[in-house]
Design an enzyme around this catalytic site. Structure first.
Site, short mmCIF file in Angstrom:
data_model
loop_
_atom_site.label_atom_id
_atom_site.label_comp_id
_atom_site.label_asym_id
_atom_site.label_seq_id
_atom_site.Cartn_x
_atom_site.Cartn_y
_atom_site.Cartn_z
N GLU A 195 0.82 -1.21 0.00
CA GLU A 195 0.00 0.00 0.00
C GLU A 195 0.86 1.26 0.00
O GLU A 195 1.95 1.28 0.56
CB GLU A 195 -0.92 -0.01 1.23
CG GLU A 195 -2.02 -1.03 1.07
CD GLU A 195 -2.81 -1.28 2.35
OE1 GLU A 195 -4.04 -1.45 2.25
OE2 GLU A 195 -2.23 -1.32 3.44
N CYS B 281 6.56 -6.61 7.63
CA CYS B 281 7.69 -6.10 8.40
C CYS B 281 8.06 -7.12 9.47
O CYS B 281 7.18 -7.73 10.06
CB CYS B 281 7.33 -4.77 9.06
SG CYS B 281 8.71 -4.03 9.97
N CYS C 159 1.61 -2.00 15.92
CA CYS C 159 1.57 -1.74 14.48
C CYS C 159 0.94 -2.90 13.73
O CYS C 159 1.38 -4.04 13.84
CB CYS C 159 2.99 -1.49 13.97
SG CYS C 159 3.09 -1.31 12.18
N CYS D 178 -1.08 5.95 10.02
CA CYS D 178 0.17 5.32 10.44
C CYS D 178 -0.07 3.96 11.06
O CYS D 178 -0.90 3.81 11.94
CB CYS D 178 0.84 6.14 11.53
SG CYS D 178 1.54 7.63 10.97
N CYS E 45 3.28 8.54 1.00
CA CYS E 45 3.91 7.64 1.96
C CYS E 45 4.07 6.28 1.28
O CYS E 45 3.08 5.69 0.85
CB CYS E 45 2.98 7.56 3.17
SG CYS E 45 3.46 6.34 4.38
N1 SAH Z 1 9.23 0.93 9.99
C1 SAH Z 1 9.46 2.32 10.02
C2 SAH Z 1 8.59 3.09 9.06
C3 SAH Z 1 7.13 2.70 8.95
S1 SAH Z 1 6.11 2.84 10.39
C4 SAH Z 1 9.30 2.87 11.42
O1 SAH Z 1 8.81 2.15 12.27
O2 SAH Z 1 9.72 3.99 11.64
C5 SAH Z 1 5.72 4.58 10.41
C6 SAH Z 1 5.32 5.13 11.77
O3 SAH Z 1 4.02 4.69 12.17
C7 SAH Z 1 6.24 4.75 12.92
O4 SAH Z 1 6.67 5.91 13.58
C8 SAH Z 1 5.36 3.94 13.85
O5 SAH Z 1 5.77 4.12 15.17
C9 SAH Z 1 3.99 4.50 13.56
N2 SAH Z 1 2.87 3.62 13.89
C10 SAH Z 1 2.80 2.29 13.71
N3 SAH Z 1 1.59 1.83 14.10
C11 SAH Z 1 0.88 2.89 14.54
C12 SAH Z 1 -0.46 3.05 15.03
N4 SAH Z 1 -1.29 2.04 15.14
N5 SAH Z 1 -0.86 4.29 15.37
C13 SAH Z 1 -0.02 5.35 15.20
N6 SAH Z 1 1.21 5.25 14.72
C14 SAH Z 1 1.68 4.04 14.39
FE1 SF4 Z 2 7.69 -2.37 11.23
FE2 SF4 Z 2 5.45 -1.22 12.04
FE3 SF4 Z 2 7.52 -1.41 13.71
FE4 SF4 Z 2 7.64 0.28 11.60
S1 SF4 Z 2 6.26 0.41 13.35
S2 SF4 Z 2 9.24 -1.16 12.31
S3 SF4 Z 2 6.45 -0.89 10.08
S4 SF4 Z 2 6.36 -3.13 12.84
#
Ligand code: SAH
Ligand code: SF4
Length: 344
Positions: A92, A112, A119, A333, A105
């Protein structure tokens, strides 16, 4: 033999390939511009090549393309694109309009491996890395659908970019190259869960992009629980890596902080965060947890988030609360999963 995907080649490789087909070297620059600047999806579009050359390319080469499976628009204008890759895997990308910006994005992996507890992408584990061209093709494919210019790119979709280091770097080079997609390095942000050796390596790579660190907690105790990667790369070492990261003048590191009710949202957390970030040119993005079905966390109340933010501001740390975008289509996010959970 399978036709060669020209987007899988660097410019020097493209030169070598075209010469091997009997074409002149300078054609490589033209083809490169067609592929990236104009986003051509067929050799027949490449009108400054001769008819014979186009014919040869049709015989020997191909142009990769993502298949758009679904395009959804949220009530706030955020759009989510579901793409299918050649092997049937799905990823996505999310387009976020915001005042004068249009941010795309993009994903760097199918799934992952980091397993962060909050997440949704992390829940399904890692399927595979994306190739550099699959990362770049998200930008090309979305651009083709729009009549507006994408202004910013964030590597914050599915996956951990630094766990797919080489392909991510190759993709960044194409995004930044003026003969290719020509994004300013100020408009491209890579977000990581904190892979220290790769952060150090990125600092020596000779390319500049904005760095965002998903910190999300202020003690190892809490961070170990919500981000397993912290057991390998604990907070103190991560902060030390940020301090030694060669930041260009007037740039800041972004620290992302997903706010989880009663887990990391106290006054003590805010104060600890200030101490951790002391001396680092930085800004903090507070991201209220985006809830999804079956999730074990809650979003703190708005007042709690604002109190947290004010403590940072009082300590002269730039802090914004990120508005949740596209939540009604699971485009916010951490809500991306390539629809693999319900549609295996
Ligand atoms: N893997 C990388 C980039 C993708 S995640 C990382 O973790 O930085 C992008 C952002 O989304 C990260 O800062 C993560 O902490 C945030 N994120 C993940 N799940 C989320 C959720 N359910 N609500 C809000 N932010 C979330
Ligand atoms: Fe992976 Fe989600 Fe953690 Fe980012 S926030 S490192 S996408 S599991």
């Amino acid at each position: 033999m399978k036709n060669k995907n020209l987007k899988a080649l660097t410019l020097p490789e493209l030169k070598a390939f075209l010469t091997s087909l009997g074409m002149k070297q300078y054609r490589a620059n033209q083809v490169y511009q067609w592929l990236y600047q104009k986003g051509a999806d067929s050799f027949d579009d490449m009108t400054n090549l001769s008819k014979e050359e186009r014919h040869t390319l049709n015989e020997k080469a191909c142009i990769s393309n993502l298949i758009l499976v679904k395009r959804q628009t949220a009530s706030d204008g955020t759009e989510k694109y579901l793409f299918e890759l050649e092997d049937g895997n799905r990823i996505e990308s999310v387009l976020i309009p915001d005042e004068d910006r249009l941010t795309l994005c993009i994903s760097t992996q199918v799934g992952c491996a980091m397993g962060c507890k909050f997440c949704l992408t992390g829940k399904g584990g890692l399927k595979r890395n994306l190739e550099a061209y699959e990362i770049v093709d998200q930008v090309i494919a979305v651009r083709r659908l729009l009549n507006k210019r994408i202004t910013n790119i964030v590597l914050m979709g599915m996956g951990e970019p630094l766990a797919n280091y080489d392909n991510t770097i190759s993709a960044l080079r194409i995004l930044l190259n003026e003969k290719a997609l020509n994004f300013s390095n100020r408009k491209v942000t890579l977000s990581t869960a904190g892979l220290i050796p790769q952060i150090d390596k990125l600092g020596k790579e000779g390319i500049t992009v904005n760095l965002a660190i998903s910190l999300n907690a202020t003690t190892d105790d809490v961070r170990n629980k919500i981000m397993p990667i912290n057991k390998k790369y604990p907070i103190k070492e991560l902060i030390a890596a940020c301090k030694r990261f060669p930041l260009p003048k007037r740039r800041r590191i972004t620290f992302e902080y997903v706010m989880l009710k009663s887990i990391n949202d106290t006054k003590e957390d805010a104060e600890r965060l200030c101490r951790l970030l002391k001396g680092i040119p930085c800004k903090v993005n507070l991201i209220p947890f985006n809830e999804y079905q079956g999730c074990e966390f809650k979003k703190p109340d708005e007042e709690a988030i604002e109190r947290f933010r004010e403590i940072l501001i009082d300590h002269h740390i730039m802090a914004i609360t990120r508005k949740s975008k596209g939540a009604d289509i699971l485009a916010a996010c951490g809500q991306l999963r390539g629809e693999t959970i319900n549609n295996p």
